[in-house]
Design a protein around this motif. Structure first.
Motif, PDB file in Angstrom:
ATOM      1  N   ASN A 107     -10.638   5.861   7.569  1.00 46.97           N
ATOM      2  CA  ASN A 107      -9.922   5.453   6.474  1.00 46.97           C
ATOM      3  C   ASN A 107      -9.268   6.479   5.742  1.00 46.97           C
ATOM      4  O   ASN A 107      -9.836   6.897   4.542  1.00 46.97           O
ATOM      5  CB  ASN A 107     -10.558   4.315   5.286  1.00 46.97           C
ATOM      6  CG  ASN A 107      -9.564   3.768   4.802  1.00 46.97           C
ATOM      7  OD1 ASN A 107      -8.440   3.941   4.506  1.00 46.97           O
ATOM      8  ND2 ASN A 107     -10.175   2.841   4.002  1.00 46.97           N
ATOM      9  N   THR A 108      -8.338   7.516   6.358  1.00 46.60           N
ATOM     10  CA  THR A 108      -8.064   8.665   5.644  1.00 46.60           C
ATOM     11  C   THR A 108      -7.057   8.210   4.421  1.00 46.60           C
ATOM     12  O   THR A 108      -6.973   9.208   3.648  1.00 46.60           O
ATOM     13  CB  THR A 108      -7.001   9.591   6.800  1.00 46.60           C
ATOM     14  OG1 THR A 108      -6.193   8.552   7.459  1.00 46.60           O
ATOM     15  CG2 THR A 108      -7.836  10.086   7.799  1.00 46.60           C
ATOM     16  N   ALA A 125      -7.368  10.123   0.807  1.00 41.71           N
ATOM     17  CA  ALA A 125      -6.408  10.724   0.054  1.00 41.71           C
ATOM     18  C   ALA A 125      -6.277  10.048  -1.344  1.00 41.71           C
ATOM     19  O   ALA A 125      -6.125  10.775  -2.335  1.00 41.71           O
ATOM     20  CB  ALA A 125      -5.263  10.772   0.813  1.00 41.71           C
ATOM     21  N   SER A 145      -7.544   5.901   2.243  1.00 40.23           N
ATOM     22  CA  SER A 145      -8.359   5.825   1.208  1.00 40.23           C
ATOM     23  C   SER A 145      -8.986   7.045   0.685  1.00 40.23           C
ATOM     24  O   SER A 145      -9.364   7.343  -0.607  1.00 40.23           O
ATOM     25  CB  SER A 145      -9.605   4.824   1.681  1.00 40.23           C
ATOM     26  OG  SER A 145     -10.476   4.475   0.456  1.00 40.23           O
ATOM     27  N   TRP A 181     -17.621   4.615  -1.270  1.00 37.55           N
ATOM     28  CA  TRP A 181     -17.739   4.828   0.219  1.00 37.55           C
ATOM     29  C   TRP A 181     -16.631   4.629   1.072  1.00 37.55           C
ATOM     30  O   TRP A 181     -15.907   3.645   0.889  1.00 37.55           O
ATOM     31  CB  TRP A 181     -19.170   3.948   0.598  1.00 37.55           C
ATOM     32  CG  TRP A 181     -20.475   4.091   0.319  1.00 37.55           C
ATOM     33  CD1 TRP A 181     -20.849   4.579  -1.212  1.00 37.55           C
ATOM     34  CD2 TRP A 181     -21.844   4.484   0.868  1.00 37.55           C
ATOM     35  NE1 TRP A 181     -22.231   4.753  -1.381  1.00 37.55           N
ATOM     36  CE2 TRP A 181     -22.581   4.730  -0.171  1.00 37.55           C
ATOM     37  CE3 TRP A 181     -21.800   4.361   2.193  1.00 37.55           C
ATOM     38  CZ2 TRP A 181     -23.968   4.928   0.207  1.00 37.55           C
ATOM     39  CZ3 TRP A 181     -23.224   4.529   2.709  1.00 37.55           C
ATOM     40  CH2 TRP A 181     -24.179   4.890   1.580  1.00 37.55           C
ATOM     41  N   ARG A 241       0.787  -1.187  -0.101  1.00 38.85           N
ATOM     42  CA  ARG A 241      -0.004  -0.105  -0.077  1.00 38.85           C
ATOM     43  C   ARG A 241       0.854   1.380   0.149  1.00 38.85           C
ATOM     44  O   ARG A 241       2.248   1.191   0.147  1.00 38.85           O
ATOM     45  CB  ARG A 241      -0.730  -0.080   1.128  1.00 38.85           C
ATOM     46  CG  ARG A 241      -1.913  -1.022   1.086  1.00 38.85           C
ATOM     47  CD  ARG A 241      -2.897  -1.131   2.359  1.00 38.85           C
ATOM     48  NE  ARG A 241      -3.506  -2.373   2.273  1.00 38.85           N
ATOM     49  CZ  ARG A 241      -4.196  -2.999   3.470  1.00 38.85           C
ATOM     50  NH1 ARG A 241      -3.847  -2.710   4.527  1.00 38.85           N
ATOM     51  NH2 ARG A 241      -4.680  -4.054   3.140  1.00 38.85           N
ATOM     52  N   SER A 242       0.027   2.297  -0.494  1.00 41.40           N
ATOM     53  CA  SER A 242       0.883   3.625  -0.521  1.00 41.40           C
ATOM     54  C   SER A 242       2.203   3.735  -1.512  1.00 41.40           C
ATOM     55  O   SER A 242       2.799   4.435  -1.264  1.00 41.40           O
ATOM     56  CB  SER A 242       1.344   4.233   1.181  1.00 41.40           C
ATOM     57  OG  SER A 242       0.068   4.162   1.984  1.00 41.40           O
ATOM     58  N   LEU A 243       2.115   2.834  -2.384  1.00 43.50           N
ATOM     59  CA  LEU A 243       2.958   2.990  -3.512  1.00 43.50           C
ATOM     60  C   LEU A 243       2.462   3.247  -4.888  1.00 43.50           C
ATOM     61  O   LEU A 243       3.009   3.284  -5.776  1.00 43.50           O
ATOM     62  CB  LEU A 243       3.561   1.605  -3.369  1.00 43.50           C
ATOM     63  CG  LEU A 243       4.394   0.955  -2.311  1.00 43.50           C
ATOM     64  CD1 LEU A 243       5.003  -0.806  -2.524  1.00 43.50           C
ATOM     65  CD2 LEU A 243       5.582   1.576  -1.942  1.00 43.50           C
TER      66      LEU A 243
HETATM   67  C1  LIG Z   1      -6.947   2.275  -0.316  1.00 44.91           C
HETATM   68  C2  LIG Z   1      -6.250   1.825  -0.976  1.00 44.91           C
HETATM   69  C3  LIG Z   1      -6.830   1.061  -2.122  1.00 44.91           C
HETATM   70  C4  LIG Z   1      -5.297   2.781  -1.736  1.00 44.91           C
HETATM   71  O1  LIG Z   1      -4.540   2.146  -2.606  1.00 44.91           O
HETATM   72  P1  LIG Z   1      -2.737   2.471  -2.457  1.00 44.91           P
HETATM   73  O2  LIG Z   1      -2.006   1.909  -3.619  1.00 44.91           O
HETATM   74  O3  LIG Z   1      -2.396   2.331  -0.953  1.00 44.91           O
HETATM   75  O4  LIG Z   1      -2.943   4.222  -2.710  1.00 44.91           O
HETATM   76  P2  LIG Z   1      -2.133   5.324  -3.358  1.00 44.91           P
HETATM   77  O5  LIG Z   1      -0.566   4.984  -2.997  1.00 44.91           O
HETATM   78  O6  LIG Z   1      -2.232   5.269  -4.606  1.00 44.91           O
HETATM   79  O7  LIG Z   1      -2.262   6.775  -2.633  1.00 44.91           O
HETATM   80  C5  LIG Z   1      -2.291   6.616  -1.210  1.00 44.91           C
HETATM   81  C6  LIG Z   1      -2.112   8.231  -0.607  1.00 44.91           C
HETATM   82  O8  LIG Z   1      -2.505   8.106   0.645  1.00 44.91           O
HETATM   83  C7  LIG Z   1      -1.523   8.767   1.283  1.00 44.91           C
HETATM   84  N1  LIG Z   1      -1.358   8.250   2.687  1.00 44.91           N
HETATM   85  C8  LIG Z   1      -0.881   7.196   3.220  1.00 44.91           C
HETATM   86  N2  LIG Z   1      -1.170   6.902   4.560  1.00 44.91           N
HETATM   87  C9  LIG Z   1      -2.222   7.944   4.861  1.00 44.91           C
HETATM   88  C10 LIG Z   1      -2.847   8.192   6.081  1.00 44.91           C
HETATM   89  N3  LIG Z   1      -2.762   7.528   7.179  1.00 44.91           N
HETATM   90  N4  LIG Z   1      -3.533   9.301   5.910  1.00 44.91           N
HETATM   91  C11 LIG Z   1      -3.890  10.110   4.743  1.00 44.91           C
HETATM   92  N5  LIG Z   1      -3.035   9.711   3.680  1.00 44.91           N
HETATM   93  C12 LIG Z   1      -2.326   8.465   3.513  1.00 44.91           C
HETATM   94  C13 LIG Z   1      -0.273   8.413   0.673  1.00 44.91           C
HETATM   95  O9  LIG Z   1       0.980   9.283   0.768  1.00 44.91           O
HETATM   96  C14 LIG Z   1      -0.765   8.730  -0.816  1.00 44.91           C
HETATM   97  O10 LIG Z   1      -0.924   9.908  -1.263  1.00 44.91           O
HETATM   98  P3  LIG Z   1       0.480  10.481  -2.136  1.00 44.91           P
HETATM   99  O11 LIG Z   1       0.485   9.601  -3.371  1.00 44.91           O
HETATM  100  O12 LIG Z   1      -0.123  11.866  -2.334  1.00 44.91           O
HETATM  101  O13 LIG Z   1       1.642  10.529  -1.436  1.00 44.91           O
HETATM  102  C15 LIG Z   1      -5.192   0.765  -0.110  1.00 44.91           C
HETATM  103  O14 LIG Z   1      -4.287   1.743   0.670  1.00 44.91           O
HETATM  104  C16 LIG Z   1      -5.990  -0.332   0.710  1.00 44.91           C
HETATM  105  O15 LIG Z   1      -6.148  -1.236  -0.028  1.00 44.91           O
HETATM  106  N6  LIG Z   1      -6.104  -0.081   1.828  1.00 44.91           N
HETATM  107  C17 LIG Z   1      -6.793  -1.167   2.602  1.00 44.91           C
HETATM  108  C18 LIG Z   1      -8.296  -1.185   2.106  1.00 44.91           C
HETATM  109  C19 LIG Z   1      -9.265  -0.275   1.800  1.00 44.91           C
HETATM  110  O16 LIG Z   1      -8.965   0.706   2.508  1.00 44.91           O
HETATM  111  N7  LIG Z   1      -9.920  -0.023   0.811  1.00 44.91           N
HETATM  112  C20 LIG Z   1     -10.855   0.859   0.456  1.00 44.91           C
HETATM  113  C21 LIG Z   1     -11.941   0.647   1.066  1.00 44.91           C
HETATM  114  S1  LIG Z   1     -12.900   2.272   0.694  1.00 44.91           S
END
Ligand SMILES: CC(C)(COP(=O)(O)OP(=O)(O)OC[C@H]1O[C@@H](n2cnc3c(N)ncnc32)[C@H](O)[C@@H]1OP(=O)(O)O)[C@@H](O)C(=O)NCCC(=O)NCCS
Length: 188
Positions: free
Chosen positions: A122-123, A127, A125, A117, A89-91
């Protein structure tokens, strides 16, 4: 998605921090996923389309993206995305996969609007959705639980033009990154 993906999706449900897919801390067996994935396809247009997200270079499964509550008359759907393990995640994978899903939804299925939704907690998500062009559309109270407390859901939506503007900005940021970390237009 196909049957071969059942094992990795099951493994993700035992990752305690994640608590994905509304199963809470109850681990889900690969058999349950196999059962779900081998069900009969719907006779008419489906009301959901779920796709596995995998790395181009080695086909490793990262998670899934989906269109849910597909309304073929009013041309809307809810999006969902899961990157299964914290290390992935966050990559940027979630956003890249979502951009491809949105291209499919807007340019191939010709949907008009997408919504999503997110639990207020889930901050990350939130973002990610904002990067993808989604805008706040409302809040639904008492709709979820997290760590034993009731939480609300924030609702977001996005039109095709908003997604296109967000994709242009995202591509520009990708292009300005170092070659080793950049994501190309074809998703490789
Ligand atoms: C939500 C999810 C799909 C996003 O995919 P991801 O590959 O992690 O997202 P990205 O890397 O494209 O973007 C995440 C952004 O959030 C930022 N971020 C990371 N942790 C954070 C936090 N705790 N609070 C706020 N922002 C945060 C990252 O820096 C990034 O932003 P940037 O690109 O501007 O630096 C993934 O994190 C995930 O599967 N999470 C668990 C399941 C989930 O929550 N699913 C969605 C349900 S609604």
């Amino acid at each position: 998605m196909d049957l071969a993906d059942a094992g990795v999706f099951a493994r993700a449900t035992v990752e305690e921090r994640t608590q994905l897919m509304k199963t809470g801390r109850i681990p889900v067996s690969p058999l349950v996923w196999e059962h779900a994935l081998s069900g009969q396809p719907p006779a008419g247009p489906p009301d959901r389309i779920e796709l596995t997200v995998a790395l181009v270079k080695d086909d490793r499964v990262l998670g899934s993206v989906a269109l849910l509550e597909l309304d073929w008359i009013n041309r809307s759907a809810e999006t969902a995305s899961y990157i299964l393990f914290e290390d992935d995640r966050s990559l940027g994978y979630g956003t890249e996969a979502k951009m491809l899903l949105m291209e499919y939804a807007f340019d191939h299925l010709r949907l008009h609007v997408l919504n999503s939704w997110v639990r207020t907690t889930n901050t990350r998500s939130v973002a990610a959705l904002m990067k993808q062009g989604f805008r706040p559309a409302g809040r639904k109270y008492w709709t979820g639980t997290k760590d034993g407390r009731y939480v609300d859901h924030l609702i977001f939506d996005v039109l095709r033009e908003e997604w296109l503007a967000a994709r242009d900005a995202w591509r520009e940021r990708q292009a300005s990154r170092t070659p080793s970390s950049a994501v190309s237009d074809d998703g490789s």
